[in-house]
Design an enzyme around this catalytic site. Structure first.
Site, mmCIF file in Angstrom:
data_model
loop_
_atom_site.group_PDB
_atom_site.id
_atom_site.type_symbol
_atom_site.label_atom_id
_atom_site.label_comp_id
_atom_site.label_asym_id
_atom_site.label_seq_id
_atom_site.Cartn_x
_atom_site.Cartn_y
_atom_site.Cartn_z
ATOM 1 N N ARG A 228 0.880 -1.179 0.000
ATOM 2 C CA ARG A 228 0.000 0.000 0.000
ATOM 3 C C ARG A 228 0.909 1.218 0.000
ATOM 4 O O ARG A 228 1.691 1.411 0.944
ATOM 5 C CB ARG A 228 -0.922 -0.011 1.211
ATOM 6 C CG ARG A 228 -1.681 1.288 1.381
ATOM 7 C CD ARG A 228 -2.815 1.201 2.367
ATOM 8 N NE ARG A 228 -3.934 0.460 1.809
ATOM 9 C CZ ARG A 228 -5.177 0.475 2.299
ATOM 10 N NH1 ARG A 228 -5.461 1.213 3.360
ATOM 11 N NH2 ARG A 228 -6.137 -0.223 1.745
ATOM 12 N N HIS B 253 -7.152 0.763 -6.688
ATOM 13 C CA HIS B 253 -7.367 -0.099 -5.519
ATOM 14 C C HIS B 253 -8.027 -1.404 -6.012
ATOM 15 O O HIS B 253 -9.203 -1.671 -5.729
ATOM 16 C CB HIS B 253 -8.249 0.631 -4.505
ATOM 17 C CG HIS B 253 -8.269 0.028 -3.129
ATOM 18 N ND1 HIS B 253 -7.499 -1.069 -2.771
ATOM 19 C CD2 HIS B 253 -8.981 0.364 -2.017
ATOM 20 C CE1 HIS B 253 -7.745 -1.368 -1.505
ATOM 21 N NE2 HIS B 253 -8.630 -0.521 -1.023
ATOM 22 N N GLN C 89 -9.997 -3.973 -3.698
ATOM 23 C CA GLN C 89 -11.309 -3.512 -3.243
ATOM 24 C C GLN C 89 -12.385 -3.843 -4.269
ATOM 25 O O GLN C 89 -13.476 -4.307 -3.929
ATOM 26 C CB GLN C 89 -11.268 -1.985 -3.012
ATOM 27 C CG GLN C 89 -12.582 -1.423 -2.530
ATOM 28 C CD GLN C 89 -12.962 -1.956 -1.160
ATOM 29 O OE1 GLN C 89 -12.162 -1.883 -0.242
ATOM 30 N NE2 GLN C 89 -14.165 -2.504 -1.020
ATOM 31 N N ASP D 185 -17.308 6.947 -1.556
ATOM 32 C CA ASP D 185 -16.065 6.714 -0.816
ATOM 33 C C ASP D 185 -15.750 8.016 -0.098
ATOM 34 O O ASP D 185 -16.478 9.012 -0.243
ATOM 35 C CB ASP D 185 -14.964 6.316 -1.828
ATOM 36 C CG ASP D 185 -13.612 6.021 -1.182
ATOM 37 O OD1 ASP D 185 -13.568 5.785 0.043
ATOM 38 O OD2 ASP D 185 -12.593 6.041 -1.890
ATOM 39 N N SER E 103 -9.041 11.394 0.513
ATOM 40 C CA SER E 103 -8.270 10.153 0.576
ATOM 41 C C SER E 103 -7.005 10.339 1.401
ATOM 42 O O SER E 103 -6.553 11.472 1.632
ATOM 43 C CB SER E 103 -7.901 9.701 -0.841
ATOM 44 O OG SER E 103 -9.011 9.094 -1.463
ATOM 45 N N HIS F 160 -19.817 1.014 -0.067
ATOM 46 C CA HIS F 160 -18.771 1.971 0.334
ATOM 47 C C HIS F 160 -17.588 1.113 0.781
ATOM 48 O O HIS F 160 -17.766 0.185 1.578
ATOM 49 C CB HIS F 160 -19.300 2.818 1.507
ATOM 50 C CG HIS F 160 -18.450 4.003 1.880
ATOM 51 N ND1 HIS F 160 -17.107 3.894 2.157
ATOM 52 C CD2 HIS F 160 -18.774 5.314 2.041
ATOM 53 C CE1 HIS F 160 -16.630 5.103 2.465
ATOM 54 N NE2 HIS F 160 -17.623 5.983 2.395
ATOM 55 N N CYS F 161 -16.403 1.417 0.307
ATOM 56 C CA CYS F 161 -15.251 0.562 0.637
ATOM 57 C C CYS F 161 -14.861 0.679 2.111
ATOM 58 O O CYS F 161 -14.183 -0.211 2.625
ATOM 59 C CB CYS F 161 -14.070 0.889 -0.260
ATOM 60 S SG CYS F 161 -13.424 2.553 -0.045
ATOM 61 N N ARG G 6 -13.517 -8.795 1.307
ATOM 62 C CA ARG G 6 -12.119 -8.437 1.091
ATOM 63 C C ARG G 6 -11.209 -9.634 1.376
ATOM 64 O O ARG G 6 -10.180 -9.817 0.747
ATOM 65 C CB ARG G 6 -11.717 -7.248 1.977
ATOM 66 C CG ARG G 6 -12.349 -5.901 1.623
ATOM 67 C CD ARG G 6 -11.908 -5.438 0.240
ATOM 68 N NE ARG G 6 -10.465 -5.478 0.110
ATOM 69 C CZ ARG G 6 -9.628 -4.505 0.504
ATOM 70 N NH1 ARG G 6 -10.113 -3.394 0.983
ATOM 71 N NH2 ARG G 6 -8.313 -4.630 0.366
HETATM 72 N N1 CP Z 1 -11.333 -0.370 2.107
HETATM 73 C C1 CP Z 1 -10.064 -0.405 2.551
HETATM 74 O O1 CP Z 1 -9.115 -0.617 1.781
HETATM 75 O O2 CP Z 1 -9.954 -0.212 3.887
HETATM 76 P P1 CP Z 1 -8.622 -0.099 4.745
HETATM 77 O O3 CP Z 1 -8.031 1.241 4.418
HETATM 78 O O4 CP Z 1 -9.089 -0.216 6.155
HETATM 79 O O5 CP Z 1 -7.687 -1.200 4.332
HETATM 80 N N1 NVA Z 2 -9.917 6.484 -1.529
HETATM 81 C C1 NVA Z 2 -9.557 6.032 -0.210
HETATM 82 C C2 NVA Z 2 -9.782 4.577 -0.062
HETATM 83 C C3 NVA Z 2 -9.536 4.034 1.299
HETATM 84 C C4 NVA Z 2 -9.745 2.566 1.393
HETATM 85 C C5 NVA Z 2 -8.112 6.389 0.081
HETATM 86 O O1 NVA Z 2 -7.265 6.236 -0.807
HETATM 87 O O2 NVA Z 2 -7.818 6.833 1.193
#
Ligand code: CP
Ligand code: NVA
Length: 316
Positions: A111, A138, A141, A233, A237, A272-273, A300
């Site tokens: 990440r 992502h 997701q 979302d 971010s 919603h993720c 997930r």
């Molecule tokens: N949706 C998602 O990726 O959540 P986290 O940031 O908690 O991993």
């Molecule tokens: N768009 C968000 C997703 C989090 C899972 C971010 O990048 O923070």
């Protein structure tokens, strides 16, 4: 059921743009099969003796916990490497980190902030690299989202997904895969928060090839018309904290509510993720029968398990 055999061994998962409809379908079928096995508590440990390095330059609840837990269920060992745990970014380059981790681990999940860091890791790693979220995409997701939609509606093809929110990494992953899966995309973002041009170009080309709709507007009401799935979302971010105030202003009118969705399909659902803030979607929708967000979160795990298995060639 897994309908056909496919060899994805050794591939990276940087973006769903690199995966065909058949490959994505295969991953979803395998995820469903893993979910069935896990629910039945069937012992299944094909990853015994395998290890995964999980690099996290940003926070995570779902991605970290689903991956670490899922990999352990499959018999493997996943190491959490937070940004203050390893030399990466302070004392050591991505190139050297990729070269060293490849000597210890069978697979690397990362990440990161810049998507180019995923490319750089994949370039130098001799083992598969999984994008666990970058500023651009992502993919994990969206695999979980497709599994969840498929469980709910029994199909993906012919459904309309409406996005109400930021032109961000999560939207980009829908845009690089939805048309291939036969889904229509209706997108509302405020002016100035549109998805990236190169991603729009991919989505347009895919929509033409597959005969699906791609509609982009700045009117959320227009976007949700006829939608089976309404998705949003965060408006800010990770990494965009300095823009928070300006963003919260720009997204006024974008909260998902029952009123906003009154012209959606009568059977519409909300996704919603997560993590979620109430200004993005009110409690009435978020905790309603229409909301499938916690199935989405649960999925997930099965989807990342499927990805790890196929990239390691342990799926058949
Ligand atoms: N949706 C998602 O990726 O959540 P986290 O940031 O908690 O991993
Ligand atoms: N768009 C968000 C997703 C989090 C899972 C971010 O990048 O923070």
């Amino acid at each position: 059921m897994i309908e056909f055999l496919m060899n994805l061994k050794g591939r990276d998962l940087k973006t769903l743009a690199d995966y065909s409809k058949e490959e994505i379908t295969y991953l979803l079928d395998l995820s469903a099969e893993l979910k069935r096995k896990m629910k039945n508590k069937e012992p299944y440990r094909p990853l015994e003796g395998h290890s995964m390095a999980m690099i996290f330059q940003k926070r995570s609840t779902r991605t970290r916990v689903s991956t670490e837990t899922g990999f352990a269920y499959l018999g493997g060992h996943a190491l959490f490497l937070g940004s203050s745990d390893i030399q990466l970014g302070k004392n050591e380059t991505l190139q050297d980190t990729a070269l060293v981790l490849s000597r210890f681990n069978d697979i690397i999940l990362a990440r990161v902030f810049d998507h180019s860091d995923i490319d750089e890791l994949a370039k130098h790693s001799s083992v598969p690299v999984i994008n666990a979220l970058s500023d651009k995409f992502h993919p994990l997701q969206i695999l979980a989202d497709y599994l969840t939609i498929r469980e709910h509606f029994g199909k993906l093809e012919g459904l309309t997904l409406a996005w109400v929110g930021d032109g961000n990494n999560v939207l980009h992953s829908f845009m690089t895969s939805a048309a291939k899966m036969g889904m229509n995309l209706r997108i509302a973002t405020p002016e100035g928060y549109r998805p990236a041009d190169d991603v729009v170009a991919i989505a347009k080309a895919d929509a033409e090839t597959n005969g699906t709709e791609l509609f982009i507007t700045s009117d959320p009401k227009e976007a949700v018309k006829g939608a089976h799935v309404v998705v949003t979302d965060t408006w800010v971010s990770m990494g965009q904290d300095a823009e928070a105030e300006q963003r919260l202003k720009a997204f006024q009118g974008y909260q998902v509510t029952m009123e906003l969705c009154k012209n959606a399909d009568p059977n519409w659902v909300f996704m919603h993720c997560l993590p979620r803030k109430p200004h993005e979607v009110d409690d009435e929708v978020f905790y309603s029968e229409r909301s499938i967000v916690f199935d989405e979160a649960e999925n997930r795990m099965y989807t990342v398990m499927a990805v790890a298995l196929v990239l390691l060639g342990k799926d058949n």
